[in-house]
Design a protein around this motif. Sequence first.
Motif, short mmCIF file in Angstrom:
data_model
loop_
_atom_site.label_atom_id
_atom_site.label_comp_id
_atom_site.label_asym_id
_atom_site.label_seq_id
_atom_site.Cartn_x
_atom_site.Cartn_y
_atom_site.Cartn_z
N LEU A 54 22.01 54.31 10.58
CA LEU A 54 22.33 52.93 10.20
C LEU A 54 21.36 52.39 9.14
O LEU A 54 21.78 51.65 8.25
CB LEU A 54 22.30 52.01 11.43
N GLU A 55 20.09 52.72 9.24
CA GLU A 55 19.11 52.21 8.28
C GLU A 55 19.14 53.12 7.03
O GLU A 55 18.21 53.89 6.76
CB GLU A 55 17.72 52.19 8.91
N ILE A 106 10.32 50.19 10.96
CA ILE A 106 11.58 50.93 11.09
C ILE A 106 12.01 50.89 12.55
O ILE A 106 11.22 51.17 13.46
CB ILE A 106 11.40 52.38 10.61
N LYS A 107 13.26 50.55 12.79
CA LYS A 107 13.72 50.30 14.15
C LYS A 107 13.99 51.58 14.93
O LYS A 107 13.57 51.73 16.08
CB LYS A 107 15.00 49.45 14.09
N GLU A 108 14.67 52.55 14.31
CA GLU A 108 15.16 53.70 15.05
C GLU A 108 14.33 54.95 14.78
O GLU A 108 13.84 55.17 13.66
CB GLU A 108 16.63 53.96 14.70
N GLU A 109 14.21 55.76 15.82
CA GLU A 109 13.44 57.00 15.72
C GLU A 109 14.07 57.97 14.72
O GLU A 109 13.36 58.71 14.02
CB GLU A 109 13.36 57.66 17.09
N LEU A 110 15.40 57.97 14.61
CA LEU A 110 16.08 58.87 13.68
C LEU A 110 15.65 58.60 12.24
O LEU A 110 15.39 59.53 11.47
CB LEU A 110 17.60 58.70 13.82
N THR A 111 15.54 57.31 11.87
CA THR A 111 15.11 56.97 10.51
C THR A 111 13.68 57.42 10.28
O THR A 111 13.34 57.93 9.20
CB THR A 111 15.24 55.46 10.28
N ARG A 112 12.82 57.22 11.28
CA ARG A 112 11.43 57.67 11.14
C ARG A 112 11.36 59.19 11.00
O ARG A 112 10.52 59.71 10.27
CB ARG A 112 10.60 57.19 12.33
N LEU A 199 3.25 59.11 9.93
CA LEU A 199 3.74 58.07 9.02
C LEU A 199 2.70 56.98 8.81
O LEU A 199 2.48 56.51 7.69
CB LEU A 199 5.04 57.46 9.56
N GLN A 200 2.05 56.59 9.90
CA GLN A 200 1.07 55.51 9.79
C GLN A 200 -0.14 55.94 8.96
O GLN A 200 -0.71 55.13 8.22
CB GLN A 200 0.63 55.07 11.19
#
Length: 580
Positions: A54-55, A106-112, A199-200
């Motif tokens: 979605l993102e 980022i909301k969803e783990e998939l996007t991350r 990522l961080q």
Amino acid sequence: MKMLRFRSPSIRSLDQEVLCTIRLLDDSEISCTIQKETKGQFLLDHVCNHYNLLEKDYFGIRYVDPEKQRHWLEPNKPVVKQMKSALHPFTMCFRVKFYPHEPMKIKEELTRYLLYLQLKRDIYHGRLLCPFAEAAYLGACIVQAAELGDYDPEEHPSDYIRDFKLFPKQSLKLERKIMEIHKNELRGQCAALAELNMLQRAHSLETYGVDPHPCKDFTGSTAFLGFTATGFVVFQGNKRIHLLKWGDVSKLKFEGKTFYVIGVQKEYKKLVLTFHTTTPAACKHLWKCGVENQAFYKCAKSSQIKTVSSSNIFFKGSRFRYSGKVAKEVIEASSKIQRDPPEVHSRAQFGQSRSYNSLSHKNLIIVVDKTGRETGVEELRAGLYESRDKQGQPVPVRSTKYTQTNFISSSLSGGGRGCEMSDFMNILSPLSSPCASMLPTPVEDSQSPARLLRELHADPDIQAQLEAERERDREFERTRLAARSRMSGILASSLRLLSSNERVNTWVLGVARFVAVLMGVLLITVPTLLLLLESDIDVSFLHEIRQTPEFEQFHYEYYCPLRRWILCKISMAMENLWSD
């Protein structure tokens, strides 16, 4: 007589369906067919539906034209028109286009996870530069997240990091530091947490999100330009020499191979940075990337995005407008997602990385013995088979992490970019062959190839033939070099002629533009002056202009004598015409 018309294959193929292959972030591929009028947004939606993503506003589709120039696929234009020079079938790549300024939002783990795959590629290709300590931590997160999980001394050998290609230059010292962090600091972290930590840590680096564009500055030195969430950056080597925030960038433009960045320095001083690219196409791509990044990160709403021109108002130039959401709108839309987040069921399902080599199934070879039974043989270091059953067959030591399915997937992924089914068959064919053998067939010394070769070279006739062949090869090489030098001279003279023609054309075009601008100014000013000087229209503002001393002086001292002179010349010409 009926005439037959033929169309070229390239034009005829546009009327039919075109096959598109899109390479994903894990080097796997998906395909679809498009029509002539299918727009780029369809392909982006197709990939996002494949991932259930979605993102999707952070991502884009990139392709390379036959001149090796990269482009981002524009979503609101037909794909066929954008890739008109590309060969069929079309091949594209799904990549992160806009790197999130704060990955934690980022909301969803998939996007991350997809952002993690992109950063993993950036590290592997040397785009994400980092100090030694940061590189070791990022490498340990990659090993923990998608490769091995927790360190197990019984399963992992002492130099297990050696089998992973994480960095373009991977030293032994770096591998030891990665193993130290992986063993001690990351134990117990699941894949999602290790990816989040990566990522961080990565987003604080200077080269995070930088897609380097090579060019030359005004001194002729090589520089790399990039666009980040903060602003426009310039690197020379590994050092950042310029950072111009988006709020201080007033205009981006290009002309030919020259790219300009116009901004504001401290104390409101104007700053103009000039760079030169190798080709006009590369310069235009650089300009479009800058316009898109500035609109995405700077604007508060997509309605504020304006169409940007690459040149001045009186000169022809490219016009471009970024069509899509901006960063603030993407974050707001992410916060409103209400569905249950899709799980990344198995990160191996999306494909192992190019850096992965199977540790527990390395160099597995199946050999058929005399009785027709298959036995497993492998390198002693891996230690896959440690015991035998009652019939004498080897019993594999099974791990909870590595099974036969994982071995096949890792074998397919270990060869670089995602392997096709033909590669898979190439892997299996030597294993299943009944003629497979681990040892070479013994050859008697009298029939050995080396001895036969020595005997042939000792023959004088053979030596004469070989010398004649060498002489022919040398003569051919001399002829080829001479022809090449002649062609180089012809090409050089042609290039000089073309460059001189380009200079003449540029000069003629500049003169034509100047004349056009001058004619436009005259067409506006001359009718205005005639309206003021000759007309009797009694309008208030015209009356006030006529009453000014400057206008009266111009009217009586310059305009009236000029008008009388022109009328006199016209009357004389008319008299001569009538007399003839």
